[in-house]
Design a protein around this motif. Structure first.
Motif, PDB file in Angstrom:
ATOM      1  N   LEU A 275      40.665  35.282  40.189  1.00 37.56           N
ATOM      2  CA  LEU A 275      40.579  35.344  41.634  1.00 37.56           C
ATOM      3  C   LEU A 275      39.604  34.332  42.401  1.00 37.56           C
ATOM      4  O   LEU A 275      38.298  34.648  42.095  1.00 37.56           O
ATOM      5  CB  LEU A 275      40.318  36.868  42.068  1.00 37.56           C
ATOM      6  CG  LEU A 275      41.230  37.993  41.667  1.00 37.56           C
ATOM      7  CD1 LEU A 275      40.808  39.499  42.271  1.00 37.56           C
ATOM      8  CD2 LEU A 275      42.623  37.654  41.965  1.00 37.56           C
ATOM      9  N   LEU A 276      40.054  33.562  42.907  1.00 37.80           N
ATOM     10  CA  LEU A 276      39.318  32.531  43.742  1.00 37.80           C
ATOM     11  C   LEU A 276      39.351  32.955  45.300  1.00 37.80           C
ATOM     12  O   LEU A 276      40.054  32.923  46.124  1.00 37.80           O
ATOM     13  CB  LEU A 276      39.955  31.129  43.741  1.00 37.80           C
ATOM     14  CG  LEU A 276      39.866  30.706  42.420  1.00 37.80           C
ATOM     15  CD1 LEU A 276      40.569  29.174  42.477  1.00 37.80           C
ATOM     16  CD2 LEU A 276      38.632  30.596  41.817  1.00 37.80           C
ATOM     17  N   THR A 277      38.091  33.538  45.728  1.00 36.73           N
ATOM     18  CA  THR A 277      38.080  34.430  46.782  1.00 36.73           C
ATOM     19  C   THR A 277      37.188  33.988  47.902  1.00 36.73           C
ATOM     20  O   THR A 277      36.959  32.696  47.852  1.00 36.73           O
ATOM     21  CB  THR A 277      37.314  35.933  46.642  1.00 36.73           C
ATOM     22  OG1 THR A 277      35.628  35.512  46.479  1.00 36.73           O
ATOM     23  CG2 THR A 277      37.811  36.647  45.316  1.00 36.73           C
ATOM     24  N   GLN A 278      37.349  34.611  49.122  1.00 39.99           N
ATOM     25  CA  GLN A 278      36.554  34.077  50.287  1.00 39.99           C
ATOM     26  C   GLN A 278      35.823  35.256  50.615  1.00 39.99           C
ATOM     27  O   GLN A 278      35.725  35.762  51.924  1.00 39.99           O
ATOM     28  CB  GLN A 278      37.658  33.774  51.305  1.00 39.99           C
ATOM     29  CG  GLN A 278      38.093  32.105  51.047  1.00 39.99           C
ATOM     30  CD  GLN A 278      39.190  31.887  52.097  1.00 39.99           C
ATOM     31  OE1 GLN A 278      40.291  32.006  51.824  1.00 39.99           O
ATOM     32  NE2 GLN A 278      38.678  31.225  53.159  1.00 39.99           N
ATOM     33  N   ASP A 279      35.221  36.279  49.880  1.00 41.45           N
ATOM     34  CA  ASP A 279      34.614  37.455  50.360  1.00 41.45           C
ATOM     35  C   ASP A 279      33.353  37.302  51.136  1.00 41.45           C
ATOM     36  O   ASP A 279      32.896  38.105  51.650  1.00 41.45           O
ATOM     37  CB  ASP A 279      34.209  38.136  48.936  1.00 41.45           C
ATOM     38  CG  ASP A 279      35.215  38.867  48.296  1.00 41.45           C
ATOM     39  OD1 ASP A 279      36.407  39.184  48.992  1.00 41.45           O
ATOM     40  OD2 ASP A 279      35.247  38.923  46.939  1.00 41.45           O
TER      41      ASP A 279
ATOM     42  N   VAL B 102      46.980  33.546  35.342  1.00 43.59           N
ATOM     43  CA  VAL B 102      47.250  33.742  36.544  1.00 43.59           C
ATOM     44  C   VAL B 102      45.990  33.453  37.490  1.00 43.59           C
ATOM     45  O   VAL B 102      45.016  33.657  37.147  1.00 43.59           O
ATOM     46  CB  VAL B 102      47.442  35.263  36.906  1.00 43.59           C
ATOM     47  CG1 VAL B 102      47.773  35.386  38.710  1.00 43.59           C
ATOM     48  CG2 VAL B 102      48.792  35.817  36.327  1.00 43.59           C
ATOM     49  N   VAL B 103      46.346  32.634  38.564  1.00 41.33           N
ATOM     50  CA  VAL B 103      45.050  31.977  39.786  1.00 41.33           C
ATOM     51  C   VAL B 103      45.687  32.491  40.735  1.00 41.33           C
ATOM     52  O   VAL B 103      46.690  31.850  41.318  1.00 41.33           O
ATOM     53  CB  VAL B 103      44.811  30.435  39.341  1.00 41.33           C
ATOM     54  CG1 VAL B 103      43.722  30.391  40.473  1.00 41.33           C
ATOM     55  CG2 VAL B 103      44.513  30.290  37.931  1.00 41.33           C
ATOM     56  N   LEU B 104      45.046  33.138  41.620  1.00 40.93           N
ATOM     57  CA  LEU B 104      45.067  33.472  42.996  1.00 40.93           C
ATOM     58  C   LEU B 104      43.958  33.086  44.116  1.00 40.93           C
ATOM     59  O   LEU B 104      42.898  33.503  43.605  1.00 40.93           O
ATOM     60  CB  LEU B 104      45.677  35.168  43.256  1.00 40.93           C
ATOM     61  CG  LEU B 104      46.623  35.743  42.226  1.00 40.93           C
ATOM     62  CD1 LEU B 104      46.635  37.344  42.425  1.00 40.93           C
ATOM     63  CD2 LEU B 104      48.105  34.990  42.397  1.00 40.93           C
ATOM     64  N   GLY B 105      44.349  32.656  44.954  1.00 45.23           N
ATOM     65  CA  GLY B 105      43.470  32.553  46.229  1.00 45.23           C
ATOM     66  C   GLY B 105      44.246  31.848  47.332  1.00 45.23           C
ATOM     67  O   GLY B 105      45.431  32.205  47.578  1.00 45.23           O
ATOM     68  N   GLY B 106      43.409  31.312  48.147  1.00 41.61           N
ATOM     69  CA  GLY B 106      43.872  30.494  49.232  1.00 41.61           C
ATOM     70  C   GLY B 106      44.415  29.108  48.549  1.00 41.61           C
ATOM     71  O   GLY B 106      44.177  28.748  47.575  1.00 41.61           O
ATOM     72  N   ASP B 107      45.729  28.706  49.265  1.00 41.59           N
ATOM     73  CA  ASP B 107      46.387  27.534  48.712  1.00 41.59           C
ATOM     74  C   ASP B 107      45.227  26.456  48.394  1.00 41.59           C
ATOM     75  O   ASP B 107      45.595  25.660  47.433  1.00 41.59           O
ATOM     76  CB  ASP B 107      47.450  26.961  49.924  1.00 41.59           C
ATOM     77  CG  ASP B 107      48.631  27.894  49.608  1.00 41.59           C
ATOM     78  OD1 ASP B 107      49.069  28.172  48.601  1.00 41.59           O
ATOM     79  OD2 ASP B 107      49.295  27.650  50.740  1.00 41.59           O
ATOM     80  N   ALA B 108      44.409  25.955  49.348  1.00 45.11           N
ATOM     81  CA  ALA B 108      43.531  24.668  49.299  1.00 45.11           C
ATOM     82  C   ALA B 108      42.896  24.972  47.681  1.00 45.11           C
ATOM     83  O   ALA B 108      42.785  23.994  46.878  1.00 45.11           O
ATOM     84  CB  ALA B 108      42.456  24.774  50.298  1.00 45.11           C
ATOM     85  N   VAL B 109      42.283  26.075  47.461  1.00 49.41           N
ATOM     86  CA  VAL B 109      41.470  26.234  46.015  1.00 49.41           C
ATOM     87  C   VAL B 109      42.214  26.291  44.929  1.00 49.41           C
ATOM     88  O   VAL B 109      41.831  26.091  43.992  1.00 49.41           O
ATOM     89  CB  VAL B 109      40.230  27.504  46.452  1.00 49.41           C
ATOM     90  CG1 VAL B 109      39.332  27.215  47.478  1.00 49.41           C
ATOM     91  CG2 VAL B 109      41.020  28.884  46.656  1.00 49.41           C
ATOM     92  N   VAL B 110      43.485  27.007  45.133  1.00 49.18           N
ATOM     93  CA  VAL B 110      44.287  27.042  44.035  1.00 49.18           C
ATOM     94  C   VAL B 110      44.793  25.752  43.613  1.00 49.18           C
ATOM     95  O   VAL B 110      45.159  25.589  42.547  1.00 49.18           O
ATOM     96  CB  VAL B 110      45.299  28.321  44.363  1.00 49.18           C
ATOM     97  CG1 VAL B 110      46.365  28.261  43.140  1.00 49.18           C
ATOM     98  CG2 VAL B 110      44.644  29.541  44.441  1.00 49.18           C
TER      99      VAL B 110
END
Length: 385
Positions: free
Chosen positions: A187-191, A245-253
């Motif tokens: 998970l590539l987050t923006q927490d 699996v990699v999930l997050g905003g498009d830019a970071v993914v």
């Protein structure tokens, strides 16, 4: 020192001050002594497009400006929509790029305030740094639109938990159908951005229900852009060279995808999924054999065009929404063609009530005369998240 401050320090009465600077004083007074806005969460009713008109702002330019956080494609889409709306409504349009520098964004906002901007759309990498300056623009009588954080006369948000859930559910369906119910997830987050945190809470909630799923990394890239995703994924791969699996905003993914490819760790049966519907993500989905399988679209040209239209309405003294939802759309091969057509012509979407309702939902009413009721709390249409 402003003219108003000099008058106040010499104890000249407000009546005398008005006689001395009749045109500038109303704007200066409201800029100095403005309302705090709505600071406690409230539920807004549906927007009433037939609400009575009120006064147009006094002494402001027919200028629509956009302070843009950085040049990632999602925000470039906002720029595209705003520029079209400005052209359609006969407004001057000005964009300034802050380059992920919040103090620079704040300085640009102050400059636009001094230039008597009539309508301002602003994004920033650090909303706390720009909030006071945005408040001053609101107090001047201008329209202010923001994407997620307050303050704003029109605050735009997505139903963040729903947005994250839509992406997580797409990933879960793929894990169960293609990966046998087992997956290592990043998970590539923006927490660090509290307003976006619910989308990642939804991903964790949904993924935790699968016993064969392990979240091996849960981390916020810095900065939140393609390079940040690339650098963070390279670090993750040192500890976990095989991820599913990699999930997050498009830019970071998209950055993570580049890192996987550079390391020779990309596979056609991986599931990479993002949020924003950025063109590069859409291009990957179209390939068919790319690890990039899904993007949850928040159509930035469409809502950018809408914000520009409402900014123009404000300058004419019309009532506009206080809040607006960007509705998440899961892009598939079946709907990509119609979605791309809408991106290219957001004006057609905005002026078609049925098509507009598939992208946007508006709440509340505000105008120049009621600008003390601007949104100054982290509004969301999702009460439970």
């Amino acid at each position: 020192m402003t003219a108003f401050e000099a008058l106040r320090r010499t104890a000249i009465s407000m009546a005398t001050a008005a006689a001395l600077v009749p045109a500038a004083l109303p704007s200066f007074v409201s800029a100095q002594e403005g309302s705090a806005g709505i600071t406690e969460p409230v539920t807004f009713p549906a927007f009433d497009p037939g609400a009575p008109p009120c006064s147009p702002p006094v002494g402001l330019k027919q200028l629509l400006a956009y302070v843009q956080e950085n040049d990632r494609q999602f925000l470039e889409g906002v720029n595209y929509g705003l520029s079209l709306a400005a052209s359609d409504r006969g407004l001057e349009y000005r964009r300034v790029l802050a380059e992920s520098d919040a103090p620079k964004a704040a300085a640009e906002i102050r400059s636009l305030l001094e230039d008597k901007v009539g309508a301002l759309i602003a994004t920033s990498s650090n909303p706390a740094i720009v909030s006071k300056d945005l408040q001053s623009v609101i107090w001047s009588g201008a329209f202010v639109g923001t994407i997620v954080p307050p303050p704003a006369t029109l605050l735009l948000n997505a139903p963040q938990y729903e947005t994250g859930k839509v992406l997580a559910d797409a990933a879960i369906a793929y894990i169960q159908s293609t990966l046998g119910g087992h997956a290592k997830v990043v998970l590539l987050t923006q927490d660090s951005m509290q307003y976006l945190a619910p989308r990642f809470s939804a991903m964790r909630d949904e993924l935790s229900a699968l016993p064969g799923v392990t979240i091996v990394a849960d981390i916020a890239p810095q900065p939140v852009d393609e390079q940040g995703g690339y650098d963070t994924m390279n670090t993750v791969l040192l500890a976990f060279p095989d991820v599913d699996v990699v999930l997050g905003g498009d830019a970071v993914v998209l950055g993570a995808l580049r890192a996987l490819r550079d390391a020779g760790k990309d596979r056609p049966n991986q599931f990479l999924g993002g949020i924003d519907g950025e063109p590069q993500a859409v291009a990957e989905i179209k390939k068919g054999d790319s690890p990039y399988k899904a993007s949850i679209a928040l159509s930035s040209p469409v809502f950018g065009y809408a914000m520009g239209q409402y900014g123009a309405d404000w300058l004419l003294g019309r009532s506009v929404p206080q809040a607006m939802d960007i509705l998440p759309i899961a892009l598939t091969k079946d709907n990509l063609a119609s979605y791309e057509a809408d991106l290219a012509d957001p004006a057609a979407v905005f002026h078609d009530p049925v098509r507009r309702a598939s992208y946007l939902r508006m709440y509340g009413n505000i105008c120049y005369d009621t600008r003390d009721q601007y949104v100054n709390f982290p509004w969301s249409s999702e009460a439970g998240h």
